[in-house]
Design an enzyme around this catalytic site. Structure first.
Site, mmCIF file in Angstrom:
data_model
loop_
_atom_site.group_PDB
_atom_site.id
_atom_site.type_symbol
_atom_site.label_atom_id
_atom_site.label_comp_id
_atom_site.label_asym_id
_atom_site.label_seq_id
_atom_site.Cartn_x
_atom_site.Cartn_y
_atom_site.Cartn_z
ATOM 1 N N ASP A 8 0.808 -1.219 0.000
ATOM 2 C CA ASP A 8 0.000 0.000 0.000
ATOM 3 C C ASP A 8 0.840 1.269 0.000
ATOM 4 O O ASP A 8 0.346 2.348 0.345
ATOM 5 C CB ASP A 8 -0.958 0.001 1.207
ATOM 6 C CG ASP A 8 -2.028 -1.083 1.097
ATOM 7 O OD1 ASP A 8 -2.345 -1.496 -0.040
ATOM 8 O OD2 ASP A 8 -2.549 -1.517 2.137
ATOM 9 N N LYS A 65 -11.780 -7.030 -3.918
ATOM 10 C CA LYS A 65 -13.100 -7.121 -3.266
ATOM 11 C C LYS A 65 -14.227 -6.989 -4.292
ATOM 12 O O LYS A 65 -15.089 -6.106 -4.198
ATOM 13 C CB LYS A 65 -13.238 -6.073 -2.165
ATOM 14 C CG LYS A 65 -12.155 -6.173 -1.102
ATOM 15 C CD LYS A 65 -12.336 -5.155 0.002
ATOM 16 C CE LYS A 65 -11.238 -5.215 1.041
ATOM 17 N NZ LYS A 65 -9.894 -4.867 0.563
ATOM 18 N N LEU A 66 -14.246 -7.889 -5.272
ATOM 19 C CA LEU A 66 -15.239 -7.804 -6.354
ATOM 20 C C LEU A 66 -16.665 -7.837 -5.786
ATOM 21 O O LEU A 66 -16.981 -8.681 -4.942
ATOM 22 C CB LEU A 66 -15.084 -8.980 -7.320
ATOM 23 C CG LEU A 66 -13.730 -9.212 -7.984
ATOM 24 C CD1 LEU A 66 -13.825 -10.380 -8.970
ATOM 25 C CD2 LEU A 66 -13.242 -7.963 -8.697
ATOM 26 N N ASP A 68 -20.362 -7.243 -7.742
ATOM 27 C CA ASP A 68 -21.085 -6.792 -8.930
ATOM 28 C C ASP A 68 -22.119 -7.850 -9.303
ATOM 29 O O ASP A 68 -22.314 -8.813 -8.562
ATOM 30 C CB ASP A 68 -20.074 -6.556 -10.078
ATOM 31 C CG ASP A 68 -20.520 -5.418 -10.991
ATOM 32 O OD1 ASP A 68 -21.711 -5.428 -11.404
ATOM 33 O OD2 ASP A 68 -19.709 -4.536 -11.293
ATOM 34 N N ILE A 69 -22.755 -7.689 -10.445
ATOM 35 C CA ILE A 69 -23.714 -8.708 -10.875
ATOM 36 C C ILE A 69 -22.925 -9.966 -11.277
ATOM 37 O O ILE A 69 -21.733 -9.879 -11.616
ATOM 38 C CB ILE A 69 -24.617 -8.214 -12.037
ATOM 39 C CG1 ILE A 69 -23.770 -7.856 -13.259
ATOM 40 C CG2 ILE A 69 -25.475 -7.044 -11.578
ATOM 41 C CD1 ILE A 69 -24.604 -7.613 -14.516
ATOM 42 N N PRO A 70 -23.608 -11.131 -11.232
ATOM 43 C CA PRO A 70 -22.870 -12.388 -11.441
ATOM 44 C C PRO A 70 -22.036 -12.431 -12.723
ATOM 45 O O PRO A 70 -20.872 -12.850 -12.693
ATOM 46 C CB PRO A 70 -23.982 -13.443 -11.454
ATOM 47 C CG PRO A 70 -25.023 -12.872 -10.548
ATOM 48 C CD PRO A 70 -25.003 -11.392 -10.801
ATOM 49 N N THR A 72 -20.657 -10.052 -14.560
ATOM 50 C CA THR A 72 -19.477 -9.172 -14.482
ATOM 51 C C THR A 72 -18.422 -9.775 -13.552
ATOM 52 O O THR A 72 -17.223 -9.755 -13.845
ATOM 53 C CB THR A 72 -19.901 -7.780 -13.970
ATOM 54 O OG1 THR A 72 -20.949 -7.307 -14.800
ATOM 55 C CG2 THR A 72 -18.749 -6.796 -14.000
ATOM 56 N N THR A 123 -12.424 -4.552 8.406
ATOM 57 C CA THR A 123 -11.872 -4.376 9.752
ATOM 58 C C THR A 123 -11.946 -2.920 10.223
ATOM 59 O O THR A 123 -11.750 -2.626 11.394
ATOM 60 C CB THR A 123 -10.401 -4.869 9.776
ATOM 61 O OG1 THR A 123 -9.795 -4.566 8.527
ATOM 62 C CG2 THR A 123 -10.311 -6.340 10.009
HETATM 63 O O1 C5P Z 1 -1.918 -1.195 7.046
HETATM 64 P P1 C5P Z 1 -2.795 -2.322 7.466
HETATM 65 O O2 C5P Z 1 -2.043 -3.460 8.127
HETATM 66 O O3 C5P Z 1 -3.986 -1.873 8.253
HETATM 67 O O4 C5P Z 1 -3.333 -2.902 6.073
HETATM 68 C C1 C5P Z 1 -4.366 -3.826 5.981
HETATM 69 C C2 C5P Z 1 -4.576 -4.198 4.529
HETATM 70 O O5 C5P Z 1 -5.607 -5.178 4.473
HETATM 71 C C3 C5P Z 1 -5.011 -3.046 3.632
HETATM 72 O O6 C5P Z 1 -4.406 -3.263 2.362
HETATM 73 C C4 C5P Z 1 -6.516 -3.205 3.517
HETATM 74 O O7 C5P Z 1 -7.000 -2.767 2.263
HETATM 75 C C5 C5P Z 1 -6.674 -4.706 3.637
HETATM 76 N N1 C5P Z 1 -7.965 -5.199 4.174
HETATM 77 C C6 C5P Z 1 -8.451 -4.780 5.398
HETATM 78 N N2 C5P Z 1 -9.665 -5.249 5.842
HETATM 79 C C7 C5P Z 1 -10.368 -6.124 5.109
HETATM 80 C C8 C5P Z 1 -9.872 -6.565 3.878
HETATM 81 C C9 C5P Z 1 -8.648 -6.072 3.444
HETATM 82 O O8 C5P Z 1 -7.787 -4.015 6.096
HETATM 83 N N3 C5P Z 1 -11.498 -6.614 5.577
#
Ligand code: C5P
Length: 260
Positions: A8, A65-66, A68-70, A72, A123
């Site tokens: 990131d 994190k897709l 959308d409609i099935p 696509t 999260t």
């Molecule tokens: O920097 P950090 O450890 O918080 O990064 C968490 C990574 O996990 C980020 O790339 C975030 O997009 C991803 N993520 C998340 N929660 C989710 C799914 C993915 O934090 N439920």
């Protein structure tokens, strides 16, 4: 348990340099590292960036994190499978879209398809946010999405450390009359290596995720913002190894006590 490093950093070059620095990891540690390409990096670097990442000896997870409609989602999943990544994320709330993805990747066209990971509740959300959107607590909504994902054929689940201890219980209860409980991968972001104030709300420490049998933990900022990412990652892998050995010893002892 593997550590998936979230790429990131703001630029493709920065992220590629970060992965290149992981060549300094010990040979023993390298198989325990994965790389996650998320939304922001994919928008900047596209499929070519993923191909660059794949040149390194680590599992690659595409986290789009897709939702959308099935049709696509199925088309997108085929494109992702062609990229040759090891796993990718869909959103559990896509419902029949998750089933369409599973169907699209099942069959001779993709003999070794990537694993489908279903994201439940981000999260970064707390109860007040999910109450507003879904009229349910994070825990109740995560449970509903987890079970729906298993029924749709997802290979794994993305959840916070907070829900991790409940997954097996929920799955066993759901499938008790319906046949075997499906196997599923536990993929867990929201890892707190040291107290952190940021956008993550449902977090947990290493001990909790090891006790909860996570298969993968996702760690972004605590690694790439540290002064020495390779050293941070190596220390993390060493700690996981010793915690897993302690867990195993404890579980064996508990088993012996049960048998005796
Ligand atoms: O920097 P950090 O450890 O918080 O990064 C968490 C990574 O996990 C980020 O790339 C975030 O997009 C991803 N993520 C998340 N929660 C989710 C799914 C993915 O934090 N439920």
């Amino acid at each position: 348990m593997k550590v998936v490093v979230a790429l990131d950093l703001p630029t493709p070059e920065g992220n590629l340099n970060l992965i290149a620095s992981f060549s300094a990891l010990s040979e023993e540690h390298k198989p325990h590292v994965g790389i996650k390409v998320g939304l922001s990096m994919f928008i900047k670097g596209g499929p070519d960036f993923v191909r660059e990442v794949k040149k390194h000896p680590f599992d690659v997870i595409l986290d789009m994190k897709l939702h959308d409609i099935p049709k696509t989602m199925a088309d997108a999943a085929e494109g992702i499978a062609d990229l040759g990544v090891n796993m990718f994320t869909v959103h559990a709330s896509a419902g029949s879209g998750v089933r369409a993805v599973k169907k699209a990747l099942t069959g001779p066209k993709f003999p070794n398809p990537p694993k489908i990971l279903a994201v439940t509740i981000l999260t970064s959300m707390d109860d007040s946010e999910t109450e507003g959107i879904y009229r349910r607590t994070t825990k109740k909504q995560a449970k509903a999405m987890f079970l729906s994902a298993l029924h749709s054929g997802a290979d794994g689940i993305v959840c916070s450390p907070v829900e991790l201890p409940f997954l097996d219980y929920w799955a066993r209860k759901e499938f008790v009359m319906k046949g075997p409980v499906p196997n599923y991968v536990r993929f867990v972001p929201g890892i707190e290596l040291a107290p952190r104030k940021d956008d993550q709300k449902r977090k947990g420490g290493l001990r909790e995720v090891v006790e909860g049998h996570a298969d993968f933990i996702v760690v972004g900022r605590p690694i790439y913002q540290s002064k020495n990412p390779v050293a941070t990652l190596s220390t993390l892998l060493r700690k996981i190894d010793s915690l897993e050995k302690m867990r195993l010893a404890y579980e064996n002892e508990a088993l012996w006590t049960e048998v005796a």
